[in-house]
Enzyme design. Structure first.
Site, mmCIF file in Angstrom:
data_model
loop_
_atom_site.group_PDB
_atom_site.id
_atom_site.type_symbol
_atom_site.label_atom_id
_atom_site.label_comp_id
_atom_site.label_asym_id
_atom_site.label_seq_id
_atom_site.Cartn_x
_atom_site.Cartn_y
_atom_site.Cartn_z
ATOM 1 N N GLU A 42 0.727 -0.861 0.293
ATOM 2 C CA GLU A 42 0.514 -0.170 -0.157
ATOM 3 C C GLU A 42 0.991 0.806 0.087
ATOM 4 O O GLU A 42 0.170 2.260 -0.703
ATOM 5 C CB GLU A 42 -0.438 0.075 1.147
ATOM 6 C CG GLU A 42 -1.818 -0.854 0.807
ATOM 7 C CD GLU A 42 -1.634 -2.443 1.713
ATOM 8 O OE1 GLU A 42 -0.833 -2.641 2.172
ATOM 9 O OE2 GLU A 42 -2.743 -3.084 0.873
ATOM 10 N N PHE B 1 -11.619 -6.509 13.955
ATOM 11 C CA PHE B 1 -10.712 -7.250 12.787
ATOM 12 C C PHE B 1 -10.337 -7.023 11.710
ATOM 13 O O PHE B 1 -11.440 -5.873 10.923
ATOM 14 C CB PHE B 1 -11.105 -8.673 12.145
ATOM 15 C CG PHE B 1 -9.834 -9.250 11.217
ATOM 16 C CD1 PHE B 1 -8.780 -9.413 11.786
ATOM 17 C CD2 PHE B 1 -10.169 -9.026 9.348
ATOM 18 C CE1 PHE B 1 -8.102 -10.345 10.474
ATOM 19 C CE2 PHE B 1 -9.531 -9.778 8.653
ATOM 20 C CZ PHE B 1 -8.075 -10.236 9.364
ATOM 21 N N GLN B 2 -8.911 -6.032 11.910
ATOM 22 C CA GLN B 2 -8.715 -5.112 10.717
ATOM 23 C C GLN B 2 -8.587 -3.446 11.222
ATOM 24 O O GLN B 2 -8.987 -2.716 9.838
ATOM 25 C CB GLN B 2 -8.941 -5.563 8.926
ATOM 26 C CG GLN B 2 -8.060 -6.813 8.774
ATOM 27 C CD GLN B 2 -7.404 -7.096 7.834
ATOM 28 O OE1 GLN B 2 -8.622 -6.387 6.953
ATOM 29 N NE2 GLN B 2 -6.799 -7.298 7.279
ATOM 30 N N MET C 84 24.487 8.774 2.877
ATOM 31 C CA MET C 84 24.217 9.339 3.617
ATOM 32 C C MET C 84 24.489 9.659 4.965
ATOM 33 O O MET C 84 25.327 10.537 5.557
ATOM 34 C CB MET C 84 22.442 10.669 3.121
ATOM 35 C CG MET C 84 22.979 12.093 3.528
ATOM 36 S SD MET C 84 23.735 13.086 2.954
ATOM 37 C CE MET C 84 22.915 13.410 1.649
ATOM 38 N N LYS D 103 -17.777 -0.292 5.333
ATOM 39 C CA LYS D 103 -18.042 -1.306 4.701
ATOM 40 C C LYS D 103 -19.106 -1.221 4.484
ATOM 41 O O LYS D 103 -19.712 -1.840 2.716
ATOM 42 C CB LYS D 103 -17.234 -3.049 4.765
ATOM 43 C CG LYS D 103 -17.464 -3.737 3.877
ATOM 44 C CD LYS D 103 -16.638 -5.285 3.893
ATOM 45 C CE LYS D 103 -17.045 -6.143 3.100
ATOM 46 N NZ LYS D 103 -16.263 -7.528 3.348
#
Lengths: 565, 158
Positions: A50, A112-113, A473, A162
């Site tokens: 993502e 969940f999630q 760096m 959802k």
């Protein structure tokens, strides 16, 4: 018409003229993905992470000037995307990021999630929404695109539960946007502009300080004209590379921590800073109290909060830099460019005294040479992205940029892993130009899974790895400021980048000589598939010149002089 | 160079929508600004709410606070008050054994009164300028207050 929330998302994207969406499906966003399956109005590019979806949308937006769109799911899908949102926020990139959320009935239950997505994104977006009913979706999506692209651009996050994507409601996208509380000020105050022009006419050693806002505002043409009409030399910030062409006589160069000696000296000696779409970032100003110490400051910015935030503006002008530059042009006849002749000569002398260069004093390829060489071979024909680190600064210093939107890099947030996915977005937006990503052996590993996306979607990004087996760096800072204690920056153990590219179906080259490099680049461009060109470069090269963090611009660490190049 | 820090009262008119308060407080915490007190309530017969924020900072910090607040999309207006009328309320719980007449007299001097007397406690309230409320609270210490609650300031431009 009565349609589902998920269908509304599709209809809104079509209405906004979106042709490419980057994303990754998951449970909470599945209703929307089901609608994507059924449509062929825009392409969907499935990234493998993502974070990469958002970076790709950033790259797409930077090159096309359009709003980038990313679609992700709830929970970990969203948290993965946060880095991209923060990156876009820092660099004022217009994005609409749509995430799925658990159903309304489960919000707050640690489902969940589930994660408090709008709570997390609040501090790294221009605005965000949690949509609680489908009937709000048309308004919210329309506002999201408007807010992302107007004023000071930025990412807008829309979180949709959802069940809201399943809910049926009326879809009407025709209503005008009426945001009483959000009315960006785009026209500069004429009296202030007049005063600023008078100050310019009076100044003896003025300098244009050009920032990334010029590119965001599509104002490069007006600004180029203004610079040439007035004959005033100009410095560019990192984000403004390409506003003036590299061969423009009035371009002094990039300023700041790794800017040129001439640019930083010009900034230190000037009596009037003309800041256009730049925000006086600490990487630019160095020690604030010493920055342009004896100069007046004109500051043009669309964001009132940027003005006088760090450096006090004597002539603050809030407005879109395109509009303001046009008005300044109209008043530019009062400025006699011949007057600045000796100032231009002074600046040219600075450049001659300490030009931006490097020494070819080793058997190994110098990383700067690679950047210069790509510039010679591809020039304006390539769009250039970078990751973050030494290679990024060398690219900003040595690539011959000739147009705005040619250089795509993570400025404000400094996000390692940005370059490759951003370059895919760049390629999707501009398929006719070669998409080069300059990266390091550290950065490339942060999103190398995108090889799969690039192969699958035929986005032939050429990743040039300036491989010094170091986190370069940080190693440089450790060398200079930590008595060479190279703590955890030795990357001697690295994958075989050739095999890595090949494992995904791309092509890999291991390059140790200049001839091999030329051949590899030529081959990669011709074959037109995703490539890793792993260039073995001098390990201990430093980015020079350099202003140590918090130091004064006129106190640069300079490249030691040598007789060779 | 340390710039002088001053107490300031800022009023913010915002669209009365969910999470708008957290947008405001997040801005303060994310940028390291200080909130001394914060009051918020809907503005009657409108879709807006009014926040009164007491904060402190240098002129530059206060300017940034007002500009950054104004950048938030649901913010309609930001007032940095110069000439204002300011009030704060405090409620104080005393043991019923304390001298109720004395407490009442003191309260009256600070625009207040005893509002409740129960079996075990007396509850008093005052409504006055924040500075005077502070004075009051230090004076009534001798009556052994058991609990004190302050409302935070509200303010109107003169």
């Amino acid at each position: 018409m009565q349609i589902s929330g998920a269908q509304m998302v599709i209809e809104a994207l079509i209405a906004e003229g979106v042709d490419t969406v980057f994303g990754y499906p998951g449970g909470a966003i599945m209703n929307v993905y089901d609608e994507i399956y059924k449509q062929d109005n825009f392409q969907h590019i499935l990234t493998r992470h993502e974070q990469a979806a958002v970076h790709a949308a950033e790259g797409y937006s930077k090159v096309s000037g359009k709003v980038g769109v990313a679609l992700i799911t709830s929970g970990p899908g969203f948290t993965n995307a946060v880095t991209g949102l923060a990156d876009a926020y820092m660099d004022s990139i217009p994005l609409v990021v749509i995430s799925g959320q658990v159903p309304m009935s489960l919000i707050g239950t640690d489902a969940f999630q589930e994660i408090d997505a709008v709570g997390i994104s609040r501090s790294c977006t221009k605005h965000n929404y949690l949509v609680t009913q489908a009937s709000d979706l048309p308004r919210i999506l329309k506002e999201a695109f408007y807010i992302a692209a107007s004023g000071r651009p930025g990412p807008v996050h829309v979180d949709i539960p959802k069940d809201v994507t399943a809910e049926i409601a009326e879809f009407d996208y025709s209503a005008e946007i009426d945001l009483e509380t959000y009315k960006p000020h785009t026209k500069g105050n004429p009296r202030q502009i007049k005063k600023a022009m008078e100050a310019i006419a009076k100044a003896k050693r003025p300098v244009f300080y050009l920032g990334g806002g010029i590119i965001n505002a599509n104002a490069a043409d007006e600004v180029r004209e203004l610079v040439h009409k007035t004959g005033i030399p100009a410095v560019e910030t990192f984000m403004a590379r390409g506003v003036l062409s590299h061969d423009d006589d009035l371009l002094i160069g990039m300023l700041g921590m790794h800017g040129s000696y001439a640019s930083n000296m010009a900034m230190s000696e000037t009596d009037l800073v003309i800041g256009l779409g730049a925000r006086f970032d600490d990487r630019v100003t160095g020690k604030l109290s010493e920055f342009a110490k004896n100069a007046g400051v004109i500051h043009v910015d669309i964001d009132p909060a940027s003005i006088s935030k760090l450096v006090n503006a004597d002539y603050p002008i809030v407005g879109d830099v395109k509009n303001v530059a046009k008005e300044m042009l109209e008043l530019s006849s009062q400025i006699n460019s011949a007057k600045y002749k000796s100032w231009r000569e002074t600046v040219a002398n600075f450049a001659e005294l300490h030009p931006l260069t490097y020494h070819e004093d080793t058997d190994r390829i110098k990383p700067q040479w690679v950047v210069e060489r790509v510039g010679q071979l591809l020039g304006a024909g390539a769009n250039i992205s970078t990751d973050v680190g030494q290679h990024q600064m060398w690219t900003a210093q040595f690539y011959p940029f000739s147009r705005p939107r040619q250089f795509i890099s993570s400025g404000g947030l400094g996000t390692m892993g940005f370059g490759f996915p951003a370059a895919m977005g760049v390629k999707a937006a501009a398929p006719d130009k070669v998409s080069i990503n300059f990266t390091g052996d550290g950065s490339i590993l942060m999103n190398c899974q995108e090889l799969m996306t690039a192969v699958e979607k035929k986005l032939p990004v050429i990743n040039i790895i300036l491989n010094n087996n170091y986190l370069g760096m940080v190693r440089q800072w450790q060398t200079l400021f930590y008595d060479k204690r190279h703590s955890e920056t030795d990357l001697s153990v690295q994958p075989d980048f050739v095999k890595l590219a090949e494992a995904f179906g791309g092509i890999g080259y291991r390059v140790t000589t200049k001839e091999e490099f030329d051949a590899a680049l030529k081959d990669a461009v011709e074959k037109n598939i995703v490539a890793f060109i792993d260039v073995v470069v001098e390990r201990l090269e430093n980015v020079m010149p350099m202003v140590p963090a918090g130091g004064s611009l006129f106190n640069m660490m300079l490249l030691e002089k040598k007789e060779t190049k | 160079m340390i710039e002088a820090s001053e107490r300031r009262v800022i009023s913010v008119i915002v669209v009365n929508e969910s999470s708008v308060l957290s947008r405001i407080t997040d801005l303060f915490s994310a940028r390291g600004y200080n909130i001394t007190s914060l009051t918020v309530a809907p503005i009657p017969e409108s879709k807006y709410s009014r926040l009164t924020i007491v904060t402190s900072g240098s002129v530059r910090v206060i300017e940034q606070i007002t500009k950054q607040l104004h950048k938030l999309i649901p913010v309609l207006r930001v007032y940095e008050h110069a000439d204002l009328v300011e009030k704060e309320m405090a409620m104080i719980k005393f043991p019923v054994s304390e001298n109720i007449t004395d407490i009442n007299t003191l309260c009256e001097a600070y625009n207040g009164k005893i509002v409740n007397v129960g079996e075990n406690v007396i509850i008093a309230m005052v409504a006055d300028e924040p500075k005077r409320v502070e004075n009051f609270l230090s004076i009534i210490k001798r009556y052994n207050p058991k609990e004190i609650v302050r409302s935070g300031a509200v303010a109107l431009e003169r």
